[in-house]
Design an enzyme around this catalytic site. Structure first.
Site: not given
Ligand code: TRH
Length: 386
Positions: A20, A198, A277-281
């Protein structure tokens, strides 16, 4: 007409994890850097952003980084001046006093609800729909990120693909990335994998398959990710970030610190396969154009499996049948889809498809890059008369 230099407020509540905050932060950065917009990001849990953004600390009520003002979202709000454009990330709801400040303006702000990303076909019909507020003279518009021209698109920084390609050509930049992570640079004939998943992923079985396999695999895991599974698998010996790797058979496991978003991009660019995973990665792995594996955020009633299937349908449509089947087979196994194949054979199959997946990654990026970019789309919509 909203001026390009208008004031935008982005509201975001951290449900859990980092996505988020990660998506809202990326949007805020692009709006500030590429559109000259004065952006305030209101975030309720700054520690989620501080975990991966070194320019942000968890404590201050207000701070400034990358051209964005970041403020702690408190109830009541510290002040009640509504912006010209308001983005409500993931339908997090807006504070009551702020809503009244919006309604009190001579011209009400443009109000967008930024939804979660999905490849499901229905989002094309829902994107852009307006919905009047039930009590106040305000209207909000739904913004659905997606993979089609009818959707709200994806976030993509200007010059991202060029920066990726320049990094891939620059051996010193790659060496400096690996040195900063405390991981030796790649050796010939090894497969280098980044792994962000996850806790319920079938990680131990995949690590067994890599350890017993005929190919050297170097697996890079951010600190704290799947920590318990890793601990059980290793019998308690989890490496510390930058410390001695865990070695078993053909496999080395390195634990690395969370890195800033731009360095996380570089990590994805530098690896042969990325687990995201999730959305941004998930989106960043697509821009990286390397073979990748996605684990959607688990939802009740297995709603995430519908999202998984919808994305595979789109992404794999351009592959030949064997590679398409290899993607589906491995992604299903990784997501524990009922009746999926065991992860070990599914990995072998997936790894064999790598040359085709590499070509496909570039074609997929070309397809996505031709779609309207999400932040630019919001700026355009904010400037349109209603
Ligand atoms: O952390 P997430 O599992 O986030 C999730 C999803 O967004 C999901 O849709 C939402 O409902 C839930 O959160 C609440 O995975 P995501 O989306 O990939 O987000 C990880 C963020 O962390 C992304 O912006 C990339 C960042 N990141 C870094 O900047 N550096 C790192 O070393 C890593 C591992 C991640």
């Amino acid at each position: 007409m909203i001026a390009a230099t208008s004031r935008w407020d982005i509201f975001c509540k951290v449900v859990d994890n980092f996505g988020d905050a990660g998506v809202a932060w990326r949007l805020a950065r692009i709006l500030a850097a590429e559109h000259g917009i004065e952006v305030t990001l209101w975030l309720d849990r700054l520690e989620a952003l501080a975990r991966f953004e070194p320019g942000i600390a968890a404590e201050p009520a207000a701070q400034h980084a990358h051209g964005v003002t970041v403020r702690r979202w408190t109830d009541p709000m510290p002040d009640d001046v509504a912006g010209d454009v308001v983005v409500e990330a993931f339908g997090c709801g807006l504070p009551g006093d702020y809503l009244h400040a919006m309604a009190a303006r001579a011209s009400p702000p443009r109000w967008f609800i930024l939804e979660y990303l999905s490849a499901e076909p229905w989002i094309d019909g829902a994107h852009g729909l307006a919905s009047p507020h039930p009590r106040l003279p305000l209207s909000r518009r739904f913004w659905f990120p997606g993979f089609t021209a009818q959707s709200g698109g994806l976030l993509r920084e200007r010059g991202l693909v060029g920066a990726r390609d320049a990094f891939r050509r620059a051996a010193p930049a790659q060496a400096s990335l690996w040195a900063s992570l405390g991981v030796p640079g790649p050796a010939a004939n090894e497969r280098r994998v980044s792994l962000f998943c996850y806790p319920d992923a079938p990680l131990p079985a995949l690590l067994d398959a890599w350890a017993d396999g005929g190919e050297a695999v170097v697996c890079v895991i951010p600190e704290g990710v799947a920590a318990q599974a890793l601990e059980r698998w290793s019998g308690g010996a989890v490496p510390c970030p930058g410390g001695t790797p865990l070695e078993r058979g053909s496999l080395s496991v390195h634990v690395v610190p969370f890195v800033a978003p731009d360095d996380y991009d570089r990590l994805l660019w530098a690896c042969d396969v990325n687990f995201v995973r999730g959305e941004d990665s998930f989106v960043r792995a697509q821009w990286a154009a390397q073979p990748f594996v996605w684990q959607p955020y688990p939802q009740s009633g297995s709603a995430h499996l519908a999202k998984l299937g919808a994305f595979v349908d789109r992404y794999a449509a351009g592959l030949d049948p064997a590679a398409r089947a290899a993607v589906r087979r491995f992604w299903d196994a990784w997501n524990r889809v009922p009746d999926a194949d065991p992860i070990g054979p599914a990995w072998l199959n997936f790894a064999q498809a790598r040359p085709e997946l590499l070509d496909h990654g570039s074609a997929w990026v070309a397809h996505l890059a031709a779609l309207p970019e999400l932040a630019a789309g919001l700026v355009k919509a904010a400037g349109e008369s209603v």
